[in-house]
Write a protein that holds these residues in place. Structure first.
Motif, PDB file in Angstrom:
ATOM      1  N   MET A   1       0.867  -1.167   0.000  1.00 57.56           N
ATOM      2  CA  MET A   1       0.000   0.000   0.000  1.00 57.56           C
ATOM      3  C   MET A   1       0.905   1.219   0.000  1.00 57.56           C
ATOM      4  SD  MET A   1      -3.084   0.923   2.578  1.00 57.56           S
ATOM      5  CE  MET A   1      -2.243   1.821   3.852  1.00 57.56           C
ATOM      6  N   THR A   2       0.470   2.269  -0.643  1.00 55.36           N
ATOM      7  CA  THR A   2       1.275   3.487  -0.629  1.00 55.36           C
ATOM      8  C   THR A   2       0.421   4.649  -0.138  1.00 55.36           C
ATOM      9  OG1 THR A   2       0.749   4.055  -2.933  1.00 55.36           O
ATOM     10  CG2 THR A   2       2.696   2.676  -2.560  1.00 55.36           C
ATOM     11  N   PHE A   3       1.090   5.701   0.288  1.00 54.61           N
ATOM     12  CA  PHE A   3       0.392   6.810   0.931  1.00 54.61           C
ATOM     13  C   PHE A   3       0.995   8.145   0.525  1.00 54.61           C
ATOM     14  CE2 PHE A   3       0.143   9.638   4.794  1.00 54.61           C
ATOM     15  CZ  PHE A   3      -1.204   9.944   4.660  1.00 54.61           C
ATOM     16  N   ARG A   4       0.116   9.106   0.369  1.00 55.37           N
ATOM     17  CA  ARG A   4       0.540  10.492   0.159  1.00 55.37           C
ATOM     18  C   ARG A   4      -0.581  11.381   0.682  1.00 55.37           C
ATOM     19  NH1 ARG A   4      -0.606  11.006  -6.411  1.00 55.37           N
ATOM     20  NH2 ARG A   4      -2.787  10.362  -6.238  1.00 55.37           N
ATOM     21  N   GLU A   5      -0.236  12.612   1.003  1.00 53.77           N
ATOM     22  CA  GLU A   5      -1.259  13.525   1.505  1.00 53.77           C
ATOM     23  C   GLU A   5      -1.898  14.321   0.375  1.00 53.77           C
ATOM     24  OE1 GLU A   5      -0.977  15.659   5.157  1.00 53.77           O
ATOM     25  OE2 GLU A   5       0.742  14.474   5.836  1.00 53.77           O
ATOM     26  N   ASN A   6      -1.129  14.567  -0.676  1.00 53.43           N
ATOM     27  CA  ASN A   6      -1.648  15.398  -1.765  1.00 53.43           C
ATOM     28  C   ASN A   6      -1.440  14.727  -3.113  1.00 53.43           C
ATOM     29  OD1 ASN A   6      -2.388  17.892  -0.235  1.00 53.43           O
ATOM     30  ND2 ASN A   6      -0.210  17.723   0.311  1.00 53.43           N
TER      31      ASN A   6
ATOM     32  N   ASP B   1      -0.424  15.742  -5.905  1.00 53.23           N
ATOM     33  CA  ASP B   1       0.747  16.030  -6.731  1.00 53.23           C
ATOM     34  C   ASP B   1       2.028  15.404  -6.176  1.00 53.23           C
ATOM     35  OD1 ASP B   1       0.784  17.565  -4.520  1.00 53.23           O
ATOM     36  OD2 ASP B   1       1.036  19.495  -5.550  1.00 53.23           O
ATOM     37  N   GLU B   2       1.902  14.627  -5.084  1.00 55.31           N
ATOM     38  CA  GLU B   2       3.079  13.967  -4.521  1.00 55.31           C
ATOM     39  C   GLU B   2       3.152  12.525  -5.026  1.00 55.31           C
ATOM     40  OE1 GLU B   2       2.335  14.099  -0.367  1.00 55.31           O
ATOM     41  OE2 GLU B   2       2.388  16.280  -0.257  1.00 55.31           O
ATOM     42  N   GLU B   3       4.384  12.003  -5.015  1.00 58.80           N
ATOM     43  CA  GLU B   3       4.513  10.580  -5.295  1.00 58.80           C
ATOM     44  C   GLU B   3       4.276   9.821  -3.993  1.00 58.80           C
ATOM     45  OE1 GLU B   3       7.897   7.481  -6.860  1.00 58.80           O
ATOM     46  OE2 GLU B   3       7.743   9.433  -7.850  1.00 58.80           O
ATOM     47  N   ALA B   4       3.418   8.823  -4.049  1.00 60.05           N
ATOM     48  CA  ALA B   4       3.079   8.081  -2.836  1.00 60.05           C
ATOM     49  C   ALA B   4       4.235   7.160  -2.450  1.00 60.05           C
ATOM     50  CB  ALA B   4       1.813   7.266  -3.064  1.00 60.05           C
ATOM     51  N   VAL B   5       4.469   7.019  -1.137  1.00 55.41           N
ATOM     52  CA  VAL B   5       5.540   6.150  -0.657  1.00 55.41           C
ATOM     53  C   VAL B   5       4.932   4.908  -0.004  1.00 55.41           C
ATOM     54  CG1 VAL B   5       7.187   8.011  -0.290  1.00 55.41           C
ATOM     55  CG2 VAL B   5       5.651   7.344   1.561  1.00 55.41           C
ATOM     56  N   PRO B   6       5.651   3.796  -0.083  1.00 59.29           N
ATOM     57  CA  PRO B   6       5.127   2.567   0.518  1.00 59.29           C
ATOM     58  C   PRO B   6       4.894   2.746   2.010  1.00 59.29           C
ATOM     59  CG  PRO B   6       6.956   2.060  -0.921  1.00 59.29           C
ATOM     60  CD  PRO B   6       6.911   3.565  -0.790  1.00 59.29           C
ATOM     61  N   THR B   7       3.829   2.167   2.495  1.00 61.18           N
ATOM     62  CA  THR B   7       3.514   2.222   3.906  1.00 61.18           C
ATOM     63  C   THR B   7       2.951   0.856   4.293  1.00 61.18           C
ATOM     64  OG1 THR B   7       2.280   3.411   5.605  1.00 61.18           O
ATOM     65  CG2 THR B   7       1.217   3.154   3.477  1.00 61.18           C
ATOM     66  N   ALA B   8       2.416   0.764   5.475  1.00 61.85           N
ATOM     67  CA  ALA B   8       1.863  -0.515   5.911  1.00 61.85           C
ATOM     68  C   ALA B   8       0.565  -0.267   6.630  1.00 61.85           C
ATOM     69  CB  ALA B   8       2.840  -1.236   6.841  1.00 61.85           C
ATOM     70  N   TYR B   9      -0.267  -1.256   6.675  1.00 57.00           N
ATOM     71  CA  TYR B   9      -1.478  -1.117   7.454  1.00 57.00           C
ATOM     72  C   TYR B   9      -1.649  -2.345   8.330  1.00 57.00           C
ATOM     73  CZ  TYR B   9      -3.745  -4.186   4.036  1.00 57.00           C
ATOM     74  OH  TYR B   9      -4.084  -5.234   3.242  1.00 57.00           O
TER      75      TYR B   9
ATOM     76  N   LEU C   1     -13.979  12.778   8.934  1.00 55.13           N
ATOM     77  CA  LEU C   1     -14.934  13.123   7.886  1.00 55.13           C
ATOM     78  C   LEU C   1     -14.444  12.591   6.538  1.00 55.13           C
ATOM     79  CD1 LEU C   1     -15.813  16.857   8.693  1.00 55.13           C
ATOM     80  CD2 LEU C   1     -16.873  14.746   9.570  1.00 55.13           C
ATOM     81  N   PRO C   2     -15.380  12.343   5.631  1.00 55.10           N
ATOM     82  CA  PRO C   2     -14.984  12.036   4.254  1.00 55.10           C
ATOM     83  C   PRO C   2     -14.631  13.329   3.531  1.00 55.10           C
ATOM     84  CG  PRO C   2     -17.374  12.042   4.433  1.00 55.10           C
ATOM     85  CD  PRO C   2     -16.844  12.323   5.814  1.00 55.10           C
ATOM     86  N   TYR C   3     -13.703  13.246   2.612  1.00 56.27           N
ATOM     87  CA  TYR C   3     -13.311  14.409   1.804  1.00 56.27           C
ATOM     88  C   TYR C   3     -13.259  14.018   0.333  1.00 56.27           C
ATOM     89  CZ  TYR C   3     -12.038  16.776   6.127  1.00 56.27           C
ATOM     90  OH  TYR C   3     -12.081  17.361   7.357  1.00 56.27           O
ATOM     91  N   GLU C   4     -13.538  15.003  -0.504  1.00 61.56           N
ATOM     92  CA  GLU C   4     -13.459  14.762  -1.953  1.00 61.56           C
ATOM     93  C   GLU C   4     -12.060  14.288  -2.338  1.00 61.56           C
ATOM     94  OE1 GLU C   4     -15.817  14.740  -4.042  1.00 61.56           O
ATOM     95  OE2 GLU C   4     -17.449  15.784  -2.996  1.00 61.56           O
ATOM     96  N   HIS C   5     -11.061  14.815  -1.649  1.00 57.47           N
ATOM     97  CA  HIS C   5      -9.680  14.525  -2.053  1.00 57.47           C
ATOM     98  C   HIS C   5      -9.122  13.266  -1.393  1.00 57.47           C
ATOM     99  CE1 HIS C   5      -8.817  16.272   1.852  1.00 57.47           C
ATOM    100  NE2 HIS C   5      -9.445  17.371   1.505  1.00 57.47           N
ATOM    101  N   SER C   6      -9.884  12.643  -0.491  1.00 59.24           N
ATOM    102  CA  SER C   6      -9.391  11.435   0.169  1.00 59.24           C
ATOM    103  C   SER C   6      -9.867  10.214  -0.599  1.00 59.24           C
ATOM    104  CB  SER C   6      -9.917  11.382   1.606  1.00 59.24           C
ATOM    105  OG  SER C   6      -9.258  12.326   2.383  1.00 59.24           O
ATOM    106  N   ARG C   7      -8.940   9.470  -1.138  1.00 57.70           N
ATOM    107  CA  ARG C   7      -9.362   8.360  -1.991  1.00 57.70           C
ATOM    108  C   ARG C   7      -8.333   7.240  -2.045  1.00 57.70           C
ATOM    109  NH1 ARG C   7     -10.268  11.348  -7.446  1.00 57.70           N
ATOM    110  NH2 ARG C   7     -11.266  12.756  -5.981  1.00 57.70           N
ATOM    111  N   ILE C   8      -8.780   6.122  -2.559  1.00 57.86           N
ATOM    112  CA  ILE C   8      -7.907   4.976  -2.807  1.00 57.86           C
ATOM    113  C   ILE C   8      -7.914   4.732  -4.306  1.00 57.86           C
ATOM    114  CG2 ILE C   8      -7.495   2.525  -2.323  1.00 57.86           C
ATOM    115  CD1 ILE C   8      -9.553   2.890   0.047  1.00 57.86           C
TER     116      ILE C   8
ATOM    117  N   ARG D   1      -5.637  13.671   3.373  1.00 60.27           N
ATOM    118  CA  ARG D   1      -5.196  14.661   4.355  1.00 60.27           C
ATOM    119  C   ARG D   1      -6.401  15.007   5.208  1.00 60.27           C
ATOM    120  NH1 ARG D   1      -5.415  17.499  -0.561  1.00 60.27           N
ATOM    121  NH2 ARG D   1      -6.783  19.322  -0.518  1.00 60.27           N
ATOM    122  N   ILE D   2      -6.136  15.611   6.338  1.00 58.44           N
ATOM    123  CA  ILE D   2      -7.231  15.918   7.240  1.00 58.44           C
ATOM    124  C   ILE D   2      -7.539  17.396   7.160  1.00 58.44           C
ATOM    125  CG2 ILE D   2      -6.849  13.980   8.799  1.00 58.44           C
ATOM    126  CD1 ILE D   2      -5.290  15.830  10.594  1.00 58.44           C
ATOM    127  N   GLY D   3      -8.685  17.775   7.705  1.00 57.18           N
ATOM    128  CA  GLY D   3      -9.127  19.153   7.601  1.00 57.18           C
ATOM    129  C   GLY D   3      -9.211  19.837   8.953  1.00 57.18           C
TER     130      GLY D   3
END
Lengths: 584, 222
Positions: free
Chosen positions: A72-77, A79-87, A442-449, A469-471
């Motif tokens: 799984m990879t993660f990024r906040e925005n 325009d960033e390249e997502a980096v591997p993470t774990a869950y 909360l759900p956000y338009e920009h939060s997605r998989i 990202r959070i608001g």
């Protein structure tokens, strides 16, 4: 590639999202097969006594897959390249319920109509900051009243105990000082009581009472008396060992999909479980799933499993990823509105007493909902604009504080090694309380998989890429809830309190929900009210991915409930699996 | 026994900080690369180690003894066999950390010998504390070395620096079940009055506000 005999129902992933449906569909006469990539561990053979070991199961995450196997990879925005993470999620028959804490409850009535509720309470003007942040709050397409019987079925059939806080509008009808008075009205009492009190819960309860709050023992998916479920499954009560969250229950006292539901499915003779079978693709044509493709990891052979009805019961990330990888996303909404928690932390020590927090399961726990949902809306109305937030948090006092789980819990100013550190832990480790502050995201338009372009798993399936990202709402809530936690701990007699109300975005906090939103409009959601895919009517989603909004509560009972709900819709013909738009 | 364990934390003992900068402080890990030779790894088997050679084991034991100090009366990480725990973990489930330990411990030993002409055995508790403190301070530089497998992948799980890795593994060796080779005679659990693996806690045991008296027990005793 071998084609398996056709089944009426094909389940992908055997956990909370699919377990109840597997039982109900098999009992109704459907032939059901469950493909589960993980192993099947049984209590007696695999859990006794090996589960009484914190290092193996908690420190080394014994039930959680290696990063490389579940990328799984993660990024906040964006325009960033997502980096591997774990869950943190298990891979085994029964899923996360096998190693969960067992804090289990119904959502509030207004959790199902969150958008309408906050608009009525606060008005558009006060909520403008949510719009600015891109929050995509919504109402669910189902109401609490409709699903109440299904919540009850989880309590009786899976095994959840508690003190009732509200039976048909009567508040705390059994004990005037116990039960959650803010819970949604229930038709009937729980089938048994929750766990007893210990030094930790009594201490927290005292602090909450001092402040005029309404503490209650949390409802628990842990048996407190010998229990025979309506499925005819008999299990023994909890012995209060301290190897619970992160562990499988050696005594089968913890209710989970594996011990509460699987035997009932097997008993029908219509159910087949295939552990070690990893689904890699959904084959579909003309808006209809024909089969799934899977690797039997026991043999390395690749199979296809044809069927009539398909149910995705894997975890949120895997369900989304499998759909996208299989090219199922007709309206472009798959993966949107993803939610996970970012919680503040509050800790304390009590110089005047020992709490021995290591004893007892983690959900031996008192808590409050005084600041959850919109219970505290009058107080929130008076907050200045830059502190105002919607929704809230459950706030509770977990047990299961074993040394390997708490040796890092030292206040600022105390060194983390050396003689002073040793002296501090020797004196204070058993005087420690660390609260659970279950803030609602909360759900956000920009939060997605979506699918990561750079990383993939051993079968070539792209990794799930989380953008989140959070608001302002999460930040303001974090600070407010932390301040309330400090007040409770102080009132309880804490000698020293530390922690932080500042929260940050994380890719996963085990309550990962949203991404396959259920709704009323096919153009703006992924499934209908019965968790049925709008554009692929013989495909259903089990699991928290369908949640339009989250709650300040653990999601599992609602996931189980929805699995019963969707199964009933199939059995009773409320859905047409050939034509999604034609159901009533 | 040292009475100065907390000096580096209050920042008041500047003479010791000066010592650190002049001697142990020069143990910059960045300088260790190239000094690393596999053929130099002694085959001496001491204490039944499966991974560490003698000098590595000695150095790590010295560090562990300052992270969770002790003596015969009040046993610490050394008495708990925490390094034995780490050794067995590295020979098994923590194999991905082998390179990190080898490079870090070999480098520290080389620095001690080549630049200061001492071995770890010649350092007293105060000097060892300064060494541990320096490791803690160097966390950011360690990150740049990319020595830790967890760090390279930014897993968000597990230790993310040399010091945190060593500290975490030492504490695991103190507080884990004795079946893993540490926590000998339950000395880790005794220090915090944790009874270990028990199937049952009674209501009476749970509802006291006093220290619990329950026999220390391993999962192997069940």
């Amino acid at each position: 590639m071998a084609e398996q005999p056709r089944k009426d129902v094909v389940i992908v992933g055997y956990g909370a999202g699919s377990g109840p449906a597997s039982v109900e569909l098999a009992r109704a006469g459907y032939s059901v097969v469950a493909l589960e990539r993980g192993p099947h561990w049984t209590a007696q053979r695999d859990f006794t006594p090996s589960q009484l070991d914190t290092l193996r199961w908690v420190t080394r995450d014994g039930m959680i897959p290696d990063f490389d196997r579940m990328p799984m990879t993660f990024r906040e925005n964006q325009d960033e390249e997502a980096v591997p993470t774990a869950y943190l999620m298990s891979t085994l028959v029964g899923g996360a319920t096998v190693h969960w804490s067992g804090q289990s409850w119904r959502f509030f009535e207004d959790d199902f109509r969150m958008k309408s509720t906050v608009e009525e309470l606060y008005g558009q003007e006060r909520l403008r900051y949510l719009e600015e942040d891109g929050a995509s709050i919504a109402d669910w397409p189902i109401s609490y009243d409709e699903v109440e019987p299904y919540y009850e079925r989880v309590e009786t059939h899976v095994g959840i105990g508690g003190w009732p806080g509200n039976i048909q509008g009567r508040i705390r009808p059994v004990r005037a000082d116990e039960g959650n008075p803010f819970e949604a009205p229930r038709e009937n009492d729980y089938p048994f009581r929750p766990l007893r009190e210990n030094a930790t819960t009594l201490t927290y309860r005292y602090g909450a009472l001092e402040l005029g709050l309404h503490p209650f023992h949390v409802p628990t998916a842990i048996l407190t008396r010998p229990y025979l479920s309506p499925y005819g499954i008999s299990r023994p009560p909890c012995t209060y060992c301290t190897f619970c969250t992160g562990h499988g229950c050696w005594n089968a006292s913890k209710s989970d999909t594996r011990v509460s539901l699987l035997p009932a499915a097997v008993a029908t003779g219509n159910f087949e479980l295939r552990p070690g079978c990893h689904v890699t693709r959904i084959n579909h044509q003309n808006g209809r799933v024909e089969s799934v493709e899977y690797v039997d990891t026991n043999t390395g052979e690749v199979h296809t499993q044809p069927g009539e009805i398909f149910l995705l019961g894997a975890y949120t990330f895997q369900n989304v990823r499998l759909l996208l990888h299989s090219g199922i996303d007709a309206n472009g909404k798959v993966g949107q509105h993803f939610m996970t928690r970012s919680s503040p932390s509050a800790n304390a020590i009590f110089n005047d007493r020992y709490l021995n927090g290591f004893n007892g399961p983690a959900v031996q726990r008192q808590g409050i909902d005084d600041f959850n949902g919109e219970v505290a809306h009058e107080r929130k109305l008076e907050l200045p604009d830059d502190e105002f937030f919607i929704r809230g948090a459950f706030m509770g006092s977990p047990s299961q504080r074993n040394p390997l789980e708490t040796y890092d819990q030292v206040p600022p100013g105390v060194p983390t090694w050396g003689r002073e550190y040793k002296r501090y832990l020797s004196e204070n480790l058993n005087r420690y309380i660390g609260l659970q502050l279950l803030t609602e995201p909360l759900p956000y338009e920009h939060s997605r998989i979506d699918l990561d372009p750079n990383y993939s798993d051993q079968y070539g399936v792209p990794a799930a890429r989380v953008t989140r990202r959070i608001g302002q709402n999460e930040r303001r809530m974090g600070r407010f809830i932390f301040d309330r936690a400090v007040e409770i701990l102080r009132a309880a007699g804490a000698s020293q309190i530390w922690g932080s109300g500042e929260v940050e975005a994380t890719p996963s906090m085990t309550h990962d929900t949203g991404g396959l939103r259920m709704g009323e409009d096919p153009g703006d959601s992924v499934t209908n009210r019965y968790c049925q895919m709008w554009d692929v009517p013989n495909l259903f989603i089990g699991g928290g991915a369908v949640f339009p909004t989250m709650a300040g509560k653990n999601p599992t009972q609602t996931i189980w409930m929805l699995s019963y709900w969707l199964a009933d819709a199939i059995v009773q013909g409320r859905v047409d699996v050939d034509d999604a738009e034609s159901f009533s | 026994m040292s009475t100065h364990d907390d000096t580096r934390h209050d920042g008041s003992e500047w003479s010791r900080r000066t010592f650190l900068k002049r001697s142990a402080g020069a143990l910059a890990l960045l300088a260790v690369q190239g000094a690393f030779r596999f053929d130099a790894l002694a085959q001496e088997q001491q204490r039944g180690y499966q991974f560490f050679n003698r000098s590595e084991g000695e150095l790590l034991e010295a560090l562990a003894g300052r992270i969770w100090p002790g003596d015969a009366q009040d046993p610490g990480a050394i008495e708990a066999g925490a390094v034995h725990y780490i050794d067995r973990a590295l020979a098994g489930p923590y194999a991905s950390y082998q390179r990190s330990y080898r490079v870090i411990l070999h480098g520290l030993n080389e620095q001690l010998r080549q630049r200061f002409g001492v071995s770890v055995r010649e350092l007293d508790d105060d000097q060892l504390d300064l060494l541990v403190g320096e490791l803690e301070d160097q966390d950011e530089e360690d990150d740049e070395l990319g020595l830790l497998p967890g760090r390279e992948l930014e897993l968000g799980l597990g230790p993310d620096s040399t010091f945190q890795m060593i500290r975490q593994h030492v504490m695991e060796g103190v507080f884990s079940d004795p079946i893993y080779g540490g926590n000998r005679n339950f000395v880790g659990w005794r220090a915090v009055n944790y009874p270990g693996a028990h199937y049952v806690y009674t209501a009476e045991e749970q509802q006291v506000f006093e220290p619990l008296t329950k026999p220390y027990q391993s999962v192997a005793d069940l």
